[in-house]
Design a protein around this motif. Structure first.
Motif, PDB file in Angstrom:
ATOM      1  N   VAL A  51       2.249  -1.471   3.331  1.00 21.41           N
ATOM      2  CA  VAL A  51       2.347  -2.350   3.761  1.00 21.41           C
ATOM      3  C   VAL A  51       1.535  -2.322   5.420  1.00 21.41           C
ATOM      4  O   VAL A  51       0.709  -3.143   5.717  1.00 21.41           O
ATOM      5  CB  VAL A  51       3.665  -3.215   4.182  1.00 21.41           C
ATOM      6  N   ASN A  52       1.999  -1.461   5.852  1.00 20.23           N
ATOM      7  CA  ASN A  52       1.369  -1.129   7.194  1.00 20.23           C
ATOM      8  C   ASN A  52      -0.037  -0.715   7.172  1.00 20.23           C
ATOM      9  O   ASN A  52      -0.789  -0.787   8.319  1.00 20.23           O
ATOM     10  CB  ASN A  52       2.071   0.434   7.837  1.00 20.23           C
ATOM     11  N   HIS A  53      -0.825  -0.535   5.930  1.00 21.51           N
ATOM     12  CA  HIS A  53      -2.098  -0.092   6.166  1.00 21.51           C
ATOM     13  C   HIS A  53      -2.848  -1.558   4.929  1.00 21.51           C
ATOM     14  O   HIS A  53      -4.119  -1.348   4.992  1.00 21.51           O
ATOM     15  CB  HIS A  53      -2.427   0.956   5.167  1.00 21.51           C
ATOM     16  N   ILE A  54      -2.223  -2.594   5.042  1.00 21.24           N
ATOM     17  CA  ILE A  54      -2.722  -3.478   4.175  1.00 21.24           C
ATOM     18  C   ILE A  54      -3.810  -4.348   5.023  1.00 21.24           C
ATOM     19  O   ILE A  54      -4.812  -4.855   4.353  1.00 21.24           O
ATOM     20  CB  ILE A  54      -1.614  -4.476   3.795  1.00 21.24           C
ATOM     21  N   PHE A  55      -3.854  -4.155   6.356  1.00 22.41           N
ATOM     22  CA  PHE A  55      -4.795  -4.762   7.157  1.00 22.41           C
ATOM     23  C   PHE A  55      -6.329  -4.220   6.920  1.00 22.41           C
ATOM     24  O   PHE A  55      -7.405  -4.919   7.029  1.00 22.41           O
ATOM     25  CB  PHE A  55      -4.603  -4.920   8.787  1.00 22.41           C
ATOM     26  N   MET A  56      -6.395  -3.103   6.342  1.00 15.48           N
ATOM     27  CA  MET A  56      -7.424  -2.304   6.179  1.00 15.48           C
ATOM     28  C   MET A  56      -8.340  -3.168   4.437  1.00 15.48           C
ATOM     29  O   MET A  56      -9.340  -2.973   4.299  1.00 15.48           O
ATOM     30  CB  MET A  56      -7.406  -0.933   5.678  1.00 15.48           C
ATOM     31  N   SER A  57      -7.378  -3.644   3.789  1.00 18.01           N
ATOM     32  CA  SER A  57      -7.964  -4.099   2.593  1.00 18.01           C
ATOM     33  C   SER A  57      -8.683  -5.401   2.798  1.00 18.01           C
ATOM     34  O   SER A  57      -9.466  -5.676   1.537  1.00 18.01           O
ATOM     35  CB  SER A  57      -6.593  -4.208   1.782  1.00 18.01           C
ATOM     36  N   GLY A  58      -8.836  -5.821   3.906  1.00 16.84           N
ATOM     37  CA  GLY A  58      -9.909  -7.008   4.007  1.00 16.84           C
ATOM     38  C   GLY A  58     -11.313  -6.634   4.128  1.00 16.84           C
ATOM     39  O   GLY A  58     -12.156  -7.581   4.161  1.00 16.84           O
ATOM     40  N   GLN A  59     -11.708  -5.279   4.150  1.00 15.08           N
ATOM     41  CA  GLN A  59     -12.775  -4.767   4.318  1.00 15.08           C
ATOM     42  C   GLN A  59     -13.714  -5.418   3.550  1.00 15.08           C
ATOM     43  O   GLN A  59     -13.641  -5.095   2.330  1.00 15.08           O
ATOM     44  CB  GLN A  59     -12.759  -3.175   4.692  1.00 15.08           C
ATOM     45  N   GLY A  60     -14.833  -5.975   3.704  1.00 16.59           N
ATOM     46  CA  GLY A  60     -15.714  -6.491   2.848  1.00 16.59           C
ATOM     47  C   GLY A  60     -15.636  -7.767   2.304  1.00 16.59           C
ATOM     48  O   GLY A  60     -16.425  -8.405   1.510  1.00 16.59           O
ATOM     49  N   LEU A  61     -14.218  -8.347   2.657  1.00 13.59           N
ATOM     50  CA  LEU A  61     -14.168  -9.600   1.886  1.00 13.59           C
ATOM     51  C   LEU A  61     -14.853 -10.842   2.780  1.00 13.59           C
ATOM     52  O   LEU A  61     -15.554 -11.584   2.054  1.00 13.59           O
ATOM     53  CB  LEU A  61     -12.512 -10.147   1.886  1.00 13.59           C
TER      54      LEU A  61
END
Length: 225
Positions: A51-61
């Motif tokens: 959860v604490n690293h989920i903000f990084m998963s928006g990369q490239g969206l």
């Protein structure tokens, strides 16, 4: 955050109720939700690596979900709300508690009313025993609701000198140490009137010039894309 199961943040213009009790009542822990938060006023996250690293998963969206853009720009992305982190959680199929459990107070009226309400008679009471209560006078009868929090939308509220107390109440626009007030007092202190503070702030905003730089224009266009 080490040693904590959850963490969160909130605006400075909110009055909070009993958060833990509220989340228990809505089975937040039992259902193992990863996040509570409808708007940016209050956000609560499960303290896990995923959860604490989920903000990084928006990369490239897209532009407004890529944390590289957000961290390197002075512009506002409203990343903590519906078009930001909420979409990222949805894309990753994380469970979120999303209902509106709060009062969002319309700043354009002197009386405490939510957007779309018409002449409510309301004030807020906080106690160590029951947390936050919304006290409403409806058809001559007192009705009590218990929102998770009340969001006052940058409203300036006069406060006494701070000291620890068991209870206090908030009326437009003042925080008062004491117990609940009578129906007669409620009618008087919640009476709507001309709200000069809002008119003044609106006028000042009109005169405040936005920085219409080339980068700002590009940012606006990208946010719409």
């Amino acid at each position: 955050l080490k040693g904590y199961d959850y963490w969160g943040f909130c605006d400075t213009d909110v009055l909070l109720g009993d958060i833990y009790q509220f989340l228990e009542e809505h089975s937040f822990f039992e259902n193992d939700y990863s996040r509570y938060g409808l708007l940016g006023h209050l956000q609560i996250f499960k303290n896990s690596q995923e959860v604490n690293h989920i903000f990084m998963s928006g990369q490239g969206l897209n532009y407004r979900l890529d944390f590289h853009n957000i961290f390197t720009s002075e512009q506002n992305f409203i990343f903590d709300e519906a078009d930001g982190i909420q979409k990222i959680f949805e894309k990753n199929n994380f469970k979120q508690l999303q209902d509106k459990f709060f009062d969002d107070i319309d700043i354009s009226h002197f009386s405490f009313r939510e957007y779309g309400e018409n002449e409510p008679k309301r004030y807020y009471f906080w106690s160590e025993e029951n947390g936050l209560e919304s006290i409403n006078l409806i058809d001559g009868n007192i009705k009590v609701n218990r929102p998770l929090y009340a969001h006052f939308q940058k409203r300036v509220i006069k406060c006494p000198e701070f000291r620890l107390v068991d209870s206090f109440y908030v009326i437009p626009n003042q925080l008062v140490i004491g117990e609940k007030i009578s129906k007669e007092e409620l009618l008087e202190v919640t009476r709507n009137k001309f709200y000069w503070a809002y008119v003044k702030s609106t006028i000042l905003k009109k005169f405040k010039k936005e920085k219409w730089t080339l980068e700002f224009i590009r940012h606006k266009l990208r946010m719409k894309s």
